[in-house]
Design a protein around this motif. Structure first.
Motif, PDB file in Angstrom:
ATOM      1  N   TRP A  36       0.737  -1.270   0.234  1.00 40.61           N
ATOM      2  CA  TRP A  36       0.081  -0.053   0.071  1.00 40.61           C
ATOM      3  C   TRP A  36       1.005   1.304  -0.005  1.00 40.61           C
ATOM      4  O   TRP A  36       1.972   1.357   0.602  1.00 40.61           O
ATOM      5  CB  TRP A  36      -0.826  -0.050   1.202  1.00 40.61           C
ATOM      6  CG  TRP A  36      -2.107  -1.003   1.133  1.00 40.61           C
ATOM      7  CD1 TRP A  36      -1.996  -2.336   1.801  1.00 40.61           C
ATOM      8  CD2 TRP A  36      -3.355  -0.763   0.543  1.00 40.61           C
ATOM      9  NE1 TRP A  36      -3.191  -2.967   1.476  1.00 40.61           N
ATOM     10  CE2 TRP A  36      -4.055  -2.034   0.645  1.00 40.61           C
ATOM     11  CE3 TRP A  36      -3.937   0.202  -0.115  1.00 40.61           C
ATOM     12  CZ2 TRP A  36      -5.187  -2.330   0.207  1.00 40.61           C
ATOM     13  CZ3 TRP A  36      -5.002  -0.107  -0.697  1.00 40.61           C
ATOM     14  CH2 TRP A  36      -5.790  -1.252  -0.554  1.00 40.61           C
ATOM     15  N   THR A  58     -10.076   0.182   2.511  1.00 42.26           N
ATOM     16  CA  THR A  58      -9.215  -0.648   1.617  1.00 42.26           C
ATOM     17  C   THR A  58      -9.403  -1.873   1.859  1.00 42.26           C
ATOM     18  O   THR A  58      -8.822  -2.832   1.248  1.00 42.26           O
ATOM     19  CB  THR A  58      -7.670  -0.413   2.179  1.00 42.26           C
ATOM     20  OG1 THR A  58      -7.521  -0.823   3.629  1.00 42.26           O
ATOM     21  CG2 THR A  58      -7.169   1.122   2.126  1.00 42.26           C
ATOM     22  N   ASP A  62      -9.181  -0.872  -3.993  1.00 39.90           N
ATOM     23  CA  ASP A  62      -7.837  -0.558  -4.045  1.00 39.90           C
ATOM     24  C   ASP A  62      -7.240   0.886  -3.839  1.00 39.90           C
ATOM     25  O   ASP A  62      -6.129   1.129  -3.695  1.00 39.90           O
ATOM     26  CB  ASP A  62      -7.469  -1.366  -5.496  1.00 39.90           C
ATOM     27  CG  ASP A  62      -7.235  -2.557  -5.472  1.00 39.90           C
ATOM     28  OD1 ASP A  62      -7.330  -3.374  -4.264  1.00 39.90           O
ATOM     29  OD2 ASP A  62      -7.635  -3.362  -6.489  1.00 39.90           O
ATOM     30  N   ARG A 107      -3.366   0.886  -3.468  1.00 38.73           N
ATOM     31  CA  ARG A 107      -2.633  -0.417  -3.605  1.00 38.73           C
ATOM     32  C   ARG A 107      -1.290  -0.193  -4.632  1.00 38.73           C
ATOM     33  O   ARG A 107      -1.590   0.478  -5.767  1.00 38.73           O
ATOM     34  CB  ARG A 107      -3.304  -1.500  -4.367  1.00 38.73           C
ATOM     35  CG  ARG A 107      -3.705  -2.488  -3.234  1.00 38.73           C
ATOM     36  CD  ARG A 107      -4.208  -3.819  -3.803  1.00 38.73           C
ATOM     37  NE  ARG A 107      -5.552  -4.208  -2.798  1.00 38.73           N
ATOM     38  CZ  ARG A 107      -5.057  -4.932  -1.761  1.00 38.73           C
ATOM     39  NH1 ARG A 107      -3.981  -5.378  -1.563  1.00 38.73           N
ATOM     40  NH2 ARG A 107      -6.043  -5.235  -0.885  1.00 38.73           N
TER      41      ARG A 107
END
Length: 183
Positions: A36, A58, A62, A107
């Motif tokens: 992340w 999350t 993403d 992400r």
């Protein structure tokens, strides 16, 4: 914190502007294989009370961005944010609700194949990332309050906004995405 948490990397560098600093941070996170990437400005405007709400999203998203629903930093800054979103839309055809928000978590995989296509001299690279995310992914928006600045000074003065706005518009207009998002 870094002493107790070796996964935290502290980077001290000369000021190179907001967009370039974000770009450098994104690239470093990808090189380090961070799952992340979290972006938050250090001037105290991003209310940390909203971090839990971003983090919770999350679990199923993403990409999570804060949306500065309320702002304590004045009408001029609010107006600039709206104009940035409008400029971005006119230049790219992609609407981003709050293109320059400095409170986001994403992400690694949503940036890994794209970030190296961003020119190093792109003035506000984080705005280009917002356009990319909006064009090729789904951004989950979380309403946040944006506080008055408690440290530092804005890198772009209101008086210089027109000049920076023209450069941003030109760079966004010149950047061409292909079907995979690459330049």
């Amino acid at each position: 914190m870094a002493t107790k948490n070796p996964e935290i990397l502290v980077v001290n560098k000369a000021n190179s502007g907001h967009g370039q600093s974000c770009l450098m941070g994104y690239k470093m996170a990808i090189e380090k294989n961070a799952e992340w990437i979290f972006q938050i400005d250090s001037d105290g405007q991003c209310d940390t009370n909203y971090f839990e709400a971003l983090l919770k999203q999350t679990e199923t998203n993403d990409i999570v961005y804060g949306f500065r629903k309320t702002r304590e930093d004045g009408f001029k800054r609010y107006l600039i944010s709206r104009v940035v979103s409008l400029y971005s839309f006119v230049a790219t055809g992609v609407w981003v609700r709050d293109a320059n928000v400095p409170y986001r978590i994403m992400r690694n995989k949503t940036l890994a194949n794209f970030i190296n296509t961003v020119p190093n001299d792109f003035n506000l690279a984080n705005i280009l990332v917002s356009v990319y995310h909006s064009k090729f992914f789904k951004i989950k928006w979380v309403n946040i309050n944006f506080k008055n600045r408690s440290g530092g000074t804005p890198s772009v003065k209101v008086s210089a906004f027109s000049k920076h706005g023209r450069l941003l518009f030109k760079q966004l207009s010149d950047f061409k995405f292909n079907e995979n998002g690459y330049h």
